[in-house]
Each structure stands twice: as C-alpha cells, then as structure tokens.
Enzyme design. Structure first.
Site, PDB file in Angstrom:
ATOM      1  N   LYS A 158      22.409   6.996   9.466  1.00 40.61           N
ATOM      2  CA  LYS A 158      21.782   6.783   8.854  1.00 40.61           C
ATOM      3  C   LYS A 158      22.021   8.585   8.618  1.00 40.61           C
ATOM      4  CE  LYS A 158      17.136   6.291   8.829  1.00 40.61           C
ATOM      5  NZ  LYS A 158      16.780   7.801   8.755  1.00 40.61           N
ATOM      6  N   THR A 159      21.793   9.183   9.656  1.00 41.52           N
ATOM      7  CA  THR A 159      21.677  10.362   9.603  1.00 41.52           C
ATOM      8  C   THR A 159      22.911  11.345   9.648  1.00 41.52           C
ATOM      9  OG1 THR A 159      19.790  10.136  10.992  1.00 41.52           O
ATOM     10  CG2 THR A 159      20.285  12.337  11.073  1.00 41.52           C
ATOM     11  N   ASP A 201      16.864  11.398   2.944  1.00 48.17           N
ATOM     12  CA  ASP A 201      16.640  10.390   3.542  1.00 48.17           C
ATOM     13  C   ASP A 201      14.949   8.676   3.793  1.00 48.17           C
ATOM     14  OD1 ASP A 201      16.862   9.250   6.119  1.00 48.17           O
ATOM     15  OD2 ASP A 201      16.118  11.103   7.494  1.00 48.17           O
ATOM     16  N   GLU A 202      15.105   8.017   3.916  1.00 46.95           N
ATOM     17  CA  GLU A 202      14.418   7.426   4.290  1.00 46.95           C
ATOM     18  C   GLU A 202      13.350   6.854   3.147  1.00 46.95           C
ATOM     19  OE1 GLU A 202      13.680   5.268   7.161  1.00 46.95           O
ATOM     20  OE2 GLU A 202      13.957   6.741   9.037  1.00 46.95           O
ATOM     21  N   GLN A 227      13.302  -2.084   5.578  1.00 47.08           N
ATOM     22  CA  GLN A 227      12.615  -1.570   6.875  1.00 47.08           C
ATOM     23  C   GLN A 227      10.753  -1.124   6.012  1.00 47.08           C
ATOM     24  OE1 GLN A 227      14.587   0.015  10.245  1.00 47.08           O
ATOM     25  NE2 GLN A 227      16.092   0.582   9.490  1.00 47.08           N
ATOM     26  N   ARG A 241      14.576  -2.870  17.584  1.00 45.83           N
ATOM     27  CA  ARG A 241      13.932  -1.788  18.342  1.00 45.83           C
ATOM     28  C   ARG A 241      15.081  -1.876  19.752  1.00 45.83           C
ATOM     29  NH1 ARG A 241      14.504   1.891  15.115  1.00 45.83           N
ATOM     30  NH2 ARG A 241      14.949  -0.123  13.503  1.00 45.83           N
TER      31      ARG A 241
END
Length: 741
Positions: A32-33, A216-217, A247, A597
């Site tokens: 995503k970044t 973002d987020e 998330q 993770r």
C-alpha cells in the site's frame, strides 16, 4: 518519469485513477505504501500537478518521515504536504485560531498539563481528586466522538448514573483550557473541525489548496478525522484513501471501521480497488489468515494470494500448561536456528496482552536467548511493576525517599503534588527523612486535612511493617498488593490499558510464587536478587534478538518465523471483548494482523487445561480463532483441572465457556446456581473460636493455609486465608469447608 512497471496490474489501475474519490482496500503485505507514493509521483510527473496542491496524511511521525524520504528519492526535493492529522490541524489552527477565540500562540497541553487543569476543576467543585482518571476517560471519549458536554450527556445518561456530574466537569475543564488559551491533544482535531465548519475563509483556503488528498491507514480514522477529511475534500472531491478493514484494530481508542466500510455514503461516485496480492507471506500462511477472517460479517470480501506457492505448513500446537508451551517455543527456536541457520532477529513471539510476556522473558534469559520487547517496556521495567517494587523498597529502606515519593499517592489517596512538596520541604527544614515526617505527621504543624490524608498512608505503612516479619515473602507481597489497592484502582477506570496493568501485577505475583514460594529470603534479599536478575548487563536492545511483542504493537512489522502464543478463549478474544458489541470481530482482526506478520513459518499455540494466576487458576481452552484458522468447527473441549486431580468434559458454547472474573480478595467464592431450586448452604463452622490471624487452617479443596484477617462476628464472620501457591482467598466462615490444624 514514474516507473509503473514495478506495480502489479491492480496497483497500476489505482495509481493512474486520479480524479474523484478512490478507495483502495489494501490487504496485508500488498504494497500500500508503494501505491501511495507512486500515485503522488504520478500526479506530479505525468499529470503535472503542483506538489503544493497535494496532501498526504499518515498516522504516525515515523510513517510521515518514511513517506517523505520515499518521495524525495522519487522526486527530489518537493513541496508535497505530508503530515499526521494532528500536525495538519496545528498548522491550520495557528493560521486561523483567532476565528474561534484563540490567539495564534495558543498552548498545546501535554498529558501532565491536562491533568493539572482537570485537578483544578475537581478542587473547585470539591470533588474527589482520586476520580480524575475516570473524568479524563469520559472527556477523551467525548472529544474523540466530536461531542460537546450537552451532546455527550444525551449519549450516556441512560446508563451512566453520574452522567450529569461528568458533563459538568467536562464543561468546566473546557472553560479552563479556553481561559488559558490552551488546547489539549484531542482538541487539535475537534477545534480544527469547528474552525473549518465556522470560518468560510479558512475552509476556502485549504479546500482550494488541497486538490488531491491522500490518506494512509484509513481504517484507523475516528469520526472527527473523517469529518475533517470531508471538509477538506469538499471543493475538488479528489480523495484517495488506502486501508484494510481486516486490520482495523484500534476501536478502543476511537477508530471506527465503518468509515472505510461506508465510505461510499460520503462519496457516492466512489471507485474501489482491491489489492489482494501479498508480497510477504507464503500461501500456506495466507490460507490460514483467509480462513480466519472470512468468519467476520462486517467486512469487504477479499482473499489474499501469494506467488510463494511453496511453503511450510502452519503448525498448531496444543500444550497442557503455559510452562510446557514456553518450553516448546524455545525448543523450536533453537532447532530452527540449528537446522536452517535462522538468526534470533528472524523470530517473533506475539501475545494478546503484555502480561503474557513475562514467562517468555524469564525463560529466554535462562536459556541465554537474547530478546527485546517491541513497542513497550521489558516486564520488570513497567510502571506498575516498579510501583509495587517501590512499596517493597520503602519497607526495606526507610531512607529511600524516592520510593516514598513514588507511591505516597499511588494508588491515589488524595495526596497531591503540592502536599508532597510540602512534606519534602518540611523534611529538609527539620533535617529528618521523609519517612520520619510521614510517620510523625500527627505531631507536625500541617493542616488537619493533610494530617488526615497522610495519616491513612502512615497507618498502612505501620501495618505492613508489623506484618513483614510475620509472613513468608510471597504471602506478604500478595497481601501488600491487595491492601495497597492496586486492583481496585486499575479495575475501576474503565480503560483497557489499566486492566492490562493489573494483569501485569498478577503476573508479577505469579512470578513470585514460581520462584520464591519456598524461599527463606527476606524482603531485602529479594530486592537484591531482583536487581541482579534484571541488571542492565542483560540488556539486548542493540544485539540480534528475538522480538516479543503484543499483537497491536506488531502491526506493520514482519518476521520470518512467528509464534502466536496463548491463543485461548478469554485471552484472544479477550473476556472483555466477548461481552462487547462487535468485540469479537475486532479481536478476530487483531488475530488476523498477528497471522499476517509471518513470512516463512507460522506457529499458532494454545493451552488446553488451566492457566495459573497468583490467587486462582483459570480454565484454558483453545480459542474459537484457533479452530477457525485451521478451517475446523470449534469442538467440545475438556477442562483438565490438574491441580485438583480431575478432568471434566464440557459442551459449552464459546459464549459461556469463560467465567466472569472473580475477585477472590474481596468476596467469598460462590458456586453458580445451576437451577432455580434454592439450596440451603451447608454449615461447616458454628463457632469462630480459634480463628485468628496466624492460625493454620485446612480447606477441603485448597489445602493448608494461614489466616490473615478475621472480620465480623457470629454467622457474619469472614476469614481471609493465604494458601501457598494459590494466593489469598476470603470466605464466609460458617459456609466454608475450613478446619483448624
């Protein structure tokens, strides 16, 4: 030129769709970044948009720095505005603060200054200062929801008996800040929203300036942040948000997953893209995560996939005790290092709450495995543990003024900082220790109010000094914790972080029982042993280390090998979440974050039996999430009460499997009534003769113990008994199966 060849097809579609509202559901590890930075670069390089007209909002200062660095690498020096929500609001408020009654040089109160302002309000209203945390909790909750005192009163009046008083304090606190030309951290958002809502000049300037807004987020936004975004995007309506509803794990601090799930209500022409290709994990790991999260109902359907088709199967471990569990984790780490050459930093042990880290910290240390606790303090460095230790320091060394200063008003006793300063100054003037000042408070020239409050603390010290030589180490420290009031305080604030702090103290007491139950050392020797075992020489922060972290702290990180431990009902999902609306779904998202993770190997571990607490044991059964991750339907389970030498099979639903917390130190143990027939309690003791502090007794279930206190009389007599290995329990004497030894 922006290099789009590095993007997969779905990423390219999102990056090149530059006009209007765009929502990108970016699954875990889907880049995503990369999409955000390439989108901004594409606007500048290909669409020739002035960087001054582009805004990018992140949630942390670290994320801000990283995005700025990436954009600089791609574009060179540029004028793209990259900041957190709060930093953006500060800039807007400094420019236009006078429009809502503040000057441009307003003060931003930190947590300490905010508490002082709240205490001032409580003193003026003659309210208990000990309740400041409860008021602070409600004020923060109201501000995160964008509510003033009247609006918040309307929301809580139906279930909060002190609603009127809470909102009066909230209103007075707001006036105090305004009179001081100050804002607290939460105000930065709500005052900025108010400014943009009321000041046409400010809204016109910033909504015109920010032609392209990126967030973002986005799943972590709260209501007021979403409202701010809608105002800023009101002119051009070019808003690009990236997030993952799967998330969204910060509901406890105001994040609202509905912002991302219902984004189209604010922007009906919304275009949606899904990034489902994961670049982090093997397909085996993703299959596990997909199976789990598919059980959530409030989500956008997506299935993560990876080109890493090969991979080791996820392992699901079931142990009989937490001690067997930690041994298995350590054995597996050592074996993987030996066989495959993994480094310590390739491993992570993830837990739902930080009380669970203690067993791993102590056992890693015993096995010479370097470790670091990510996103928090090592167990014995946590505030609540240091507070308990400060009580012990004070009882060992009466000259330890630092210890007394630390705990004289914690848990709160109404002894404020001003009073403590007066006590310290008085001690210096009289050339005596702070301890002597406290103990002789009745003979000083302090006001009656100070004498009364300090006198309560003095009496407590005196009682503990008398008791410390009469009881074994573990029994005494358990009693100290109970009588100091840690549990009552931490369980009364309503904050999850405070419940975690109490669990840490419980874990500390469990540590004592495991290591010092039969020890003959005194308090002073214990402090020396503890200091040596937690010495800085053992610090491994700067070496290759296994990471121990909570699931929340691990968000955004990745490790080659991940162990998720204590995957049990009542832990994940937590007991509190089971009783809350939508609590289970957020807990499932927390588990999903933990699973994703892992890059190469994943171990999901649970205990089936009991977990030991300092004054009780609790049933341990694998979580519903354990079964869901395996793709299985949760099965009937066996509670193995090894401590009592019996096993019983239950077919309880998960909703009824975990009992409510029982406070054994405050009330007698009462068995649940299974039918509507009223059964007369069995009488065991008709006389309290012989039951006195220090008397040895035996309980039919808990074994032998020592009476700590006796209160009441006749049929209302209660006794508090300390049982080695089980802690302190309180009984109604008449109905307790107790006999004198």
């Amino acid at each position: 030129m922006t290099d789009l060849e590095k993007l997969n097809p779905e990423q390219r579609k999102a990056v090149t769709d530059t006009e209007g509202a765009v929502l990108v559901f970016a699954g875990a590890g889907s880049g995503k970044t990369r999409v955000l930075t390439h989108r901004i670069a594409y606007l500048i390089d290909e669409k020739k948009i002035n960087p001054w007209n582009i805004l990018a909002i992140t949630f942390t200062n670290k994320a801000t720095r990283e995005m700025k660095e990436r954009l600089t690498d791609m574009l060179g020096e540029n004028d793209v505005w990259v900041s957190t929500f709060h930093s953006l609001c500060v800039s807007i408020l400094h420019k236009y603060a006078q429009n809502i009654g503040y000057t441009q040089n307003f003060t931003i109160y930190d947590e300490t200054a905010s508490k002082r302002a709240l205490l001032k309000v409580l003193r003026e209203k003659r309210l208990e200062e000990d309740d400041k945390d409860t008021y602070a909790y409600h004020i923060g909750k109201a501000k995160n929801a964008g509510l003033n005192s009247d609006e918040y009163f309307a929301r809580i009046r139906a279930y909060e008996k002190n609603a009127m008083l809470i909102c009066e304090v909230y209103d007075a606190y707001e006036r105090t800040l305004f009179e001081n030309n100050a804002m607290d951290f939460d105000d930065l958002l709500i005052k900025c929203y108010r400014l943009l809502s009321e000041c046409d000049e400010a809204l016109e300037f910033y909504s015109r300036k920010f032609k392209y807004i990126h967030v973002d987020e986005f799943q972590d936004t709260n209501l007021i942040q979403f409202e701010l975004l809608k105002l800023l995007a009101s002119k051009w309506k070019n808003i690009f948000v990236v997030g993952d509803d799967d998330q969204s794990i910060y509901g406890w601090r105001g994040a609202d997953v509905r912002n991302i799930l219902e984004f189209d209500r604010a922007f009906p022409e919304l275009k949606i893209y899904k990034l489902e290709q994961n670049y982090r994990s093997t397909q085996q790991i993703l299959d596990c995560a997909n199976r789990l999260i598919s059980n959530n109902k409030s989500r956008t359907a997506k299935t993560l996939f990876s080109e890493k088709k090969d991979g080791v199967k996820v392992e699901y471990l079931v142990s009989s005790t937490e001690y067997e569990e930690v041994d298995r984790v350590i054995s597996q780490i050592l074996a993987l290092k030996r066989q495959y050459g993994y480094s310590d930093s390739d491993f992570a042990v993830l837990v739902r709450n930080n009380a669970l880290t203690r067993l791993y910290e102590t056992n890693f240390k015993k096995n010479r495995i370097p470790y670091k606790v990510y996103g928090g303090y090592k167990f014995f460095d946590r505030k609540e543990i240091l507070d308990v230790i400060a009580y012990i320091r004070m009882l060992v060394n009466e000259k330890d003024s630092d210890a007394i200063t630390r705990i004289i008003n914690f848990p709160p006793r109404g002894i404020g900082d001003t009073t403590v300063d007066k006590l310290i100054n008085y001690s210096a003037e009289k050339s005596i220790t702070l301890f002597d000042t406290v103990m002789d408070i009745d003979y000083s020239d302090f006001t009656p109010a100070i004498k009364s409050k300090v006198g309560i603390f003095r009496n407590f010290i005196g009682e503990m000094l008398r008791e410390k030589s009469n009881k074994p180490l573990v029994e005494f420290i358990c009693e100290l914790v109970v009588k100091a009031g840690f549990e009552k305080y931490y369980r009364s604030t309503g904050k999850e972080e405070d419940l975690n702090r109490w669990e840490n103290i419980e874990e500390f007491l469990t540590f004592l029982q495991e290591n010092y139950e039969d020890s003959q050392i005194d308090l002073g020797e214990f402090l020396q042993t503890l200091a040596l075992s937690t010495d800085a020489d053992n610090d491994s922060e700067n070496v290759d280390s296994v990471v121990i972290a909570t699931m929340h702290a691990a968000k955004g990180l990745e490790f080659k090998v991940v162990f998720i431990i204590a995957c049990e009902e009542g832990i994940i999902p937590s007991s509190q979440s089971i009783r809350e609306a939508n609590g289970i779904e957020e807990e499932r998202r927390v588990m999903y974050v933990a699973l994703t993770r892992a890059q190469e190997r994943l171990y999901v571990s649970a205990v089936r039996g009991v977990r030991r607490k300092y004054n009780r044991t609790e049933p341990a059964i694998p979580s519903r999430f354990f079964s869901e991750a395996k793709g299985e339907t949760p099965q009937p389970f066996v509670r193995n009460f090894g401590l009592y030498g019996k096993s019983e099979k239950y077919n309880d639903s998960y909703e009824t499997a975990i009992p409510e917390y029982i406070d054994y130190t405050e009330k007698p143990v009462v068995s649940p009534v299974k039918t509507e027939v009223q059964v007369k309690p069995k009488v065991y003791n008709t006389s309290s003769e012989g039951y006195k502090p220090g008397a040895k007794v035996e309980h039919r279930k808990y074994g032998k113990g020592t009476v700590i206190t006796v209160s009441g009389s006749g049929t209302a007599t209660t006794v508090t008994v300390a049982f080695p290995g089980l802690g302190v329990k309180k009984f109604a004497l008449m109905n307790a199966p107790l006999t004198l030894c």
